[in-house]
Design a protein around this motif. Structure first.
Motif, PDB file in Angstrom:
ATOM      1  N   ALA A 184     -22.149  16.310  -1.236  1.00 38.05           N
ATOM      2  CA  ALA A 184     -22.064  17.242  -0.150  1.00 38.05           C
ATOM      3  C   ALA A 184     -21.334  18.622  -0.833  1.00 38.05           C
ATOM      4  O   ALA A 184     -21.098  19.487   0.001  1.00 38.05           O
ATOM      5  N   GLY A 185     -21.042  18.773  -1.932  1.00 42.54           N
ATOM      6  CA  GLY A 185     -20.477  19.668  -2.746  1.00 42.54           C
ATOM      7  C   GLY A 185     -19.055  19.609  -2.771  1.00 42.54           C
ATOM      8  O   GLY A 185     -18.073  20.868  -2.904  1.00 42.54           O
ATOM      9  N   ILE A 186     -18.021  18.585  -2.193  1.00 45.74           N
ATOM     10  CA  ILE A 186     -16.859  18.190  -2.175  1.00 45.74           C
ATOM     11  C   ILE A 186     -16.291  17.629  -3.379  1.00 45.74           C
ATOM     12  O   ILE A 186     -16.962  16.445  -3.848  1.00 45.74           O
ATOM     13  N   MET A 187     -15.239  18.179  -4.133  1.00 47.40           N
ATOM     14  CA  MET A 187     -14.762  17.509  -5.331  1.00 47.40           C
ATOM     15  C   MET A 187     -13.736  16.424  -4.923  1.00 47.40           C
ATOM     16  O   MET A 187     -12.885  16.687  -4.257  1.00 47.40           O
ATOM     17  N   VAL A 188     -13.953  15.495  -5.507  1.00 46.82           N
ATOM     18  CA  VAL A 188     -12.969  14.303  -5.287  1.00 46.82           C
ATOM     19  C   VAL A 188     -12.050  14.142  -6.558  1.00 46.82           C
ATOM     20  O   VAL A 188     -12.644  13.729  -7.619  1.00 46.82           O
ATOM     21  N   VAL A 189     -10.686  14.259  -6.253  1.00 49.76           N
ATOM     22  CA  VAL A 189      -9.768  14.049  -7.480  1.00 49.76           C
ATOM     23  C   VAL A 189      -9.043  12.951  -6.900  1.00 49.76           C
ATOM     24  O   VAL A 189      -8.706  12.799  -5.824  1.00 49.76           O
ATOM     25  N   ALA A 190      -8.616  12.256  -7.829  1.00 49.45           N
ATOM     26  CA  ALA A 190      -7.952  10.855  -7.791  1.00 49.45           C
ATOM     27  C   ALA A 190      -6.718  10.709  -8.961  1.00 49.45           C
ATOM     28  O   ALA A 190      -7.184  10.951 -10.031  1.00 49.45           O
ATOM     29  N   SER A 191      -5.564  10.111  -8.463  1.00 49.11           N
ATOM     30  CA  SER A 191      -4.719   9.439  -9.689  1.00 49.11           C
ATOM     31  C   SER A 191      -5.113   8.522 -10.380  1.00 49.11           C
ATOM     32  O   SER A 191      -5.862   7.498  -9.716  1.00 49.11           O
ATOM     33  N   ALA A 192      -4.934   8.428 -11.537  1.00 42.92           N
ATOM     34  CA  ALA A 192      -5.317   7.393 -12.472  1.00 42.92           C
ATOM     35  C   ALA A 192      -4.772   5.856 -12.316  1.00 42.92           C
ATOM     36  O   ALA A 192      -5.427   5.052 -12.668  1.00 42.92           O
ATOM     37  N   GLY A 193      -3.564   5.773 -11.706  1.00 48.85           N
ATOM     38  CA  GLY A 193      -2.706   4.882 -11.498  1.00 48.85           C
ATOM     39  C   GLY A 193      -1.599   4.695 -12.429  1.00 48.85           C
ATOM     40  O   GLY A 193      -1.340   5.326 -13.583  1.00 48.85           O
ATOM     41  N   ASN A 194      -0.936   3.675 -11.842  1.00 45.89           N
ATOM     42  CA  ASN A 194       0.531   3.670 -12.683  1.00 45.89           C
ATOM     43  C   ASN A 194       0.973   2.522 -13.167  1.00 45.89           C
ATOM     44  O   ASN A 194       1.901   1.981 -13.154  1.00 45.89           O
ATOM     45  N   SER A 282     -11.129  30.056  -5.402  1.00 44.10           N
ATOM     46  CA  SER A 282     -10.718  31.364  -4.809  1.00 44.10           C
ATOM     47  C   SER A 282     -11.065  32.284  -5.619  1.00 44.10           C
ATOM     48  O   SER A 282     -11.510  33.525  -5.000  1.00 44.10           O
ATOM     49  N   ALA A 283     -10.757  32.291  -6.891  1.00 46.67           N
ATOM     50  CA  ALA A 283     -11.015  33.400  -7.866  1.00 46.67           C
ATOM     51  C   ALA A 283     -12.618  33.640  -8.191  1.00 46.67           C
ATOM     52  O   ALA A 283     -13.083  34.619  -8.344  1.00 46.67           O
ATOM     53  N   HIS A 284     -13.389  32.504  -8.093  1.00 47.37           N
ATOM     54  CA  HIS A 284     -14.769  32.567  -8.316  1.00 47.37           C
ATOM     55  C   HIS A 284     -15.676  31.853  -7.358  1.00 47.37           C
ATOM     56  O   HIS A 284     -16.014  30.668  -7.724  1.00 47.37           O
ATOM     57  N   ALA A 285     -15.900  32.421  -6.398  1.00 48.86           N
ATOM     58  CA  ALA A 285     -16.664  31.952  -5.524  1.00 48.86           C
ATOM     59  C   ALA A 285     -18.204  31.483  -5.626  1.00 48.86           C
ATOM     60  O   ALA A 285     -18.610  30.334  -5.005  1.00 48.86           O
ATOM     61  N   PHE A 286     -18.763  31.968  -6.684  1.00 46.71           N
ATOM     62  CA  PHE A 286     -20.003  31.178  -7.367  1.00 46.71           C
ATOM     63  C   PHE A 286     -19.723  29.743  -7.879  1.00 46.71           C
ATOM     64  O   PHE A 286     -20.942  29.195  -7.950  1.00 46.71           O
ATOM     65  N   LEU A 287     -18.355  29.356  -7.881  1.00 47.51           N
ATOM     66  CA  LEU A 287     -18.291  28.021  -8.493  1.00 47.51           C
ATOM     67  C   LEU A 287     -18.292  26.954  -7.301  1.00 47.51           C
ATOM     68  O   LEU A 287     -18.177  25.911  -7.556  1.00 47.51           O
ATOM     69  N   VAL A 288     -18.008  27.503  -6.057  1.00 46.53           N
ATOM     70  CA  VAL A 288     -17.649  26.662  -5.157  1.00 46.53           C
ATOM     71  C   VAL A 288     -18.664  25.499  -4.667  1.00 46.53           C
ATOM     72  O   VAL A 288     -19.985  26.037  -4.552  1.00 46.53           O
ATOM     73  N   GLY A 289     -18.617  24.377  -4.905  1.00 46.43           N
ATOM     74  CA  GLY A 289     -19.444  23.299  -4.552  1.00 46.43           C
ATOM     75  C   GLY A 289     -20.170  22.963  -5.738  1.00 46.43           C
ATOM     76  O   GLY A 289     -20.795  21.919  -5.805  1.00 46.43           O
ATOM     77  N   ASP A 290     -20.171  23.793  -6.962  1.00 48.05           N
ATOM     78  CA  ASP A 290     -20.642  23.260  -8.085  1.00 48.05           C
ATOM     79  C   ASP A 290     -19.581  22.419  -8.861  1.00 48.05           C
ATOM     80  O   ASP A 290     -19.058  22.981  -9.669  1.00 48.05           O
ATOM     81  N   ILE A 291     -19.827  20.993  -8.669  1.00 51.42           N
ATOM     82  CA  ILE A 291     -18.633  20.372  -9.161  1.00 51.42           C
ATOM     83  C   ILE A 291     -18.910  20.013 -10.719  1.00 51.42           C
ATOM     84  O   ILE A 291     -18.132  19.907 -11.458  1.00 51.42           O
ATOM     85  N   ASP A 292     -20.309  19.918 -10.950  1.00 53.35           N
ATOM     86  CA  ASP A 292     -20.432  19.543 -12.547  1.00 53.35           C
ATOM     87  C   ASP A 292     -19.905  20.857 -13.347  1.00 53.35           C
ATOM     88  O   ASP A 292     -19.325  20.465 -14.324  1.00 53.35           O
TER      89      ASP A 292
END
Length: 382
Positions: A184-194, A282-292
């Motif tokens: 869906a163009g939403i980037m998923v960021v996650a913590s690696a674990g402790n 925010s700086a580069h709108a052309f990247l929005v949704g382009d997760i790769d």
């Protein structure tokens, strides 16, 4: 924030404006002074929590975690405190000296996927991903994908439990939810674990998945990787993880009760990356949704970091490695690297047209503005 170069991006005029970050966590104290103004549901005088908040802890689950207390909260709250802290690291700024967030110009939304004791279930995590893909009213009606956030911070893990959850199964529905979110163009960021410092300790979803950008933790003052930061390769998937590293030791941010304090963990590192993404997009709108493209950019501009620990057959002296990933995130370098360097006009490279240099610059600006406008029409932030 200095370590990830966020203030240098602010100096360029970008603070995350137009980008929406999301917190999948224990909830958020929405009216904390550092994050109230950044809440998408607050217009400066009235709060509207529809499409901006969801309590996923009432979703049906066969596993009832300790201290379960589903109350179907219709207002963003956080008795635990974890989600308020991570949200502050993404966007926090009270305007009175407590500048704690990477992207204070961004807006935030949230979904509660863990109870007040910090326990979650697979069903709750999945429910929140579904909400983020298509936010709904407070009663779960009228889903609207146009109001989806741009990035989700996930400072949690889903380990196997004695209650019968099988969260570490790579084929479980969290994989499907994460893949759908990315699609869906939403980037998923996650913590690696402790669970560090041994190799193979990136061992819980969603950090183990390929569709997730996984973040390890280091100390900003010393530049030393945190001993607790989980190392790869990832369990079950055998992927090189983490993907990148960010500050996660003694990170000062917002706490429930409208106070401030420091916490340590990869939970504190991943919201730095979510905030960095808000600055970049925010700086580069052309990247929005382009997760790769975004992941490639963050990886290629990271400050390279190596070590002596070899994990999974990957030498710690190589880049990427299973301790640091590609290195320290450097959002300024990413913003600068994404700047257009040339424009092709009728098959001719701009550098072959010195007499038309101004025309080339103007054309690039028009194209960038058009791209930004097209995205804003499709994905409104209000």
């Amino acid at each position: 924030m200095i370590r990830i170069k966020a203030p240098d991006v602010w100096a360029l005029g970008f603070h995350g404006e137009g980008i929406v970050v999301a917190s999948g966590d224990t909830g958020v104290q929405w009216d904390h002074p550092a994050i109230k103004s950044q809440y998408r549901g607050w217009d400066g005088s009235v709060a509207d929590h529809n499409y901006n908040w969801h309590d996923g802890t009432c979703a049906s689950s066969p596993f009832i975690p300790p201290g379960n207390n589903c109350l179907w909260q219709l207002v963003p709250t956080d008795t635990h405190g974890h989600g308020t802290h991570t949200t502050g690291t993404m966007v926090g700024d009270d305007g009175a000296g407590n500048q704690i967030g990477a992207a204070p110009g961004a807006k935030w939304v949230a979904c509660k996927n863990m109870n007040d004791q910090g326990w979650g279930t697979r069903a709750w995590y999945a429910d929140c991903f579904q909400f983020f893909i298509a936010p709904t009213t407070l009663v779960g009606t009228n889903p609207n994908p146009a109001l989806a956030p741009d990035v989700i911070n996930n400072s949690w893990g889903c380990p196997p439990t004695s209650g019968g959850e099988n969260c570490d199964d790579p084929a479980n529905d969290l994989v499907n939810e994460v893949n759908a979110t990315r699609a869906a163009g939403i980037m998923v960021v996650a913590s690696a674990g402790n669970s560090g410092s041994a190799c193979g300790t990136v061992n819980t979803p969603i950090a183990i998945y390929d569709a997730v950008y996984t973040v390890g933790a280091f100390s900003a003052p010393t530049g030393v990787i945190a001993s607790f930061s989980s190392r790869g390769p990832a369990a079950f998937t055998n992927l090189l993880k983490p993907d990148i590293a960010a500050p996660g030791v003694s990170v000062r941010s917002s706490l429930v009760g409208s106070t401030y304090g420091s916490l340590s963990g990869t939970s504190m590192a991943s919201p730095h990356v979510a905030g960095a993404l808000a600055l970049l997009w925010s700086a580069h709108a052309f990247l929005v949704g382009d997760i790769d493209a975004t992941e490639t950019l963050f990886n290629s501009t990271a400050t390279p970091r190596t070590g002596t620990q070899d994990c999974g057959g990957v030498p710690g002296a190589t880049i990427p490695n299973n301790t640091w990933g590609h290195g320290e995130i450097n959002v300024l370098a990413a913003v600068q690297a994404a700047q257009p360097t040339a424009l092709t006009v009728s098959g001719l490279d701009a550098q072959t047209l010195p007499g038309n240099a101004l025309l080339v610059v103007m054309a690039a600006a028009v194209l960038a503005a058009a791209g930004a406008l097209a995205w804003r029409v499709r994905r409104p932030t209000a």
